[in-house]
Design a protein around this motif. Structure first.
Motif, PDB file in Angstrom:
ATOM      1  N   ILE A 150     -11.252  -1.095  -4.859  1.00  0.00           N
ATOM      2  CA  ILE A 150     -11.119  -2.360  -4.780  1.00  0.00           C
ATOM      3  C   ILE A 150     -11.558  -3.194  -3.831  1.00  0.00           C
ATOM      4  O   ILE A 150     -12.219  -4.374  -3.714  1.00  0.00           O
ATOM      5  N   LYS A 178      -9.198   4.613  -5.099  1.00  0.00           N
ATOM      6  CA  LYS A 178      -8.907   3.300  -6.039  1.00  0.00           C
ATOM      7  C   LYS A 178      -8.885   2.340  -4.918  1.00  0.00           C
ATOM      8  O   LYS A 178      -9.309   0.990  -5.283  1.00  0.00           O
ATOM      9  N   ILE A 179      -8.330   2.353  -3.814  1.00  0.00           N
ATOM     10  CA  ILE A 179      -8.004   1.252  -2.780  1.00  0.00           C
ATOM     11  C   ILE A 179      -9.476   1.025  -2.185  1.00  0.00           C
ATOM     12  O   ILE A 179      -9.794  -0.394  -2.286  1.00  0.00           O
ATOM     13  N   PHE A 235       2.199   1.739  -3.464  1.00  0.00           N
ATOM     14  CA  PHE A 235       1.041   2.193  -4.325  1.00  0.00           C
ATOM     15  C   PHE A 235       0.742   3.744  -4.202  1.00  0.00           C
ATOM     16  O   PHE A 235       0.585   4.513  -5.036  1.00  0.00           O
ATOM     17  N   GLN A 257      -6.510   6.702  -2.371  1.00  0.00           N
ATOM     18  CA  GLN A 257      -7.574   6.375  -1.176  1.00  0.00           C
ATOM     19  C   GLN A 257      -8.773   5.818  -2.238  1.00  0.00           C
ATOM     20  O   GLN A 257      -9.387   4.594  -1.890  1.00  0.00           O
ATOM     21  N   MET A 301       0.852  -1.062   0.079  1.00  0.00           N
ATOM     22  CA  MET A 301       0.149  -0.036  -0.068  1.00  0.00           C
ATOM     23  C   MET A 301       0.848   1.114   0.085  1.00  0.00           C
ATOM     24  O   MET A 301       0.509   2.248  -0.762  1.00  0.00           O
ATOM     25  N   TRP A 349     -14.116  -2.007   3.965  1.00  0.00           N
ATOM     26  CA  TRP A 349     -13.011  -1.323   4.298  1.00  0.00           C
ATOM     27  C   TRP A 349     -13.568  -0.615   5.719  1.00  0.00           C
ATOM     28  O   TRP A 349     -12.662  -0.811   6.664  1.00  0.00           O
TER      29      TRP A 349
END
Length: 146
Positions: free
Chosen positions: A123, A119-120, A28, A117, A25, A129
């Protein structure tokens, strides 16, 4: 159906897997924000300093960061004029504060952080989350008490 894990197997070690994920992370987020000149490891420092001035020990505790790691991340921020360090020397209290330049840099870096943020979270999914962060906070609080 979810695969059952053997929690006695080293490849399922909580610490190893969390560190692997956090390094991934960090890389990224770093790639997303590199052009802004603020690394993901420095952002929490700047963000914490927007709320108040901190002593070195207090900020280290607040961020759950070893002091040597905090110092290593502070040096470039101070060199670039984003953070001001006052005091110190022979056991004296060190006070850390964000500068106007630091506030501006943090604001400039926000869109790149937001992109990474988003994008994650996309996913993982917002609900997943939300549950993960709640669970990780619970673990951290429990471990602090031990």
């Amino acid at each position: 159906m979810a695969k059952k894990l053997d929690f006695t197997a080293m490849e399922n070690c909580v610490c190893v897997n969390l560190r692997l994920v956090t390094r991934t992370m960090t890389r990224f987020f770093d790639a997303e924000r590199r052009r802004m000149g603020v690394r993901p490891t420095q952002t929490p420092i700047l963000r914490a300093l927007t709320f108040k001035n901190w002593g070195m020990a207090e900020l280290s505790d607040r961020l759950a960061m070893e002091r040597t790691t905090l110092v290593r991340n502070l040096r470039p921020l101070e060199r670039e004029g984003l953070v001001k360090v006052k005091g110190g020397g022979r056991g004296g209290r060190v006070e850390l504060m964000i500068t106007d330049k630091g506030r501006k840099k943090l604001a400039e870096a926000y869109p790149a952080w937001r992109s990474a943020q988003d994008k994650i979270v996309a996913i993982l999914g917002k609900d997943r989350w939300t549950n993960m962060i709640r669970d990780l906070d619970h673990v951290a609080e429990t471990l602090k008490k031990q």
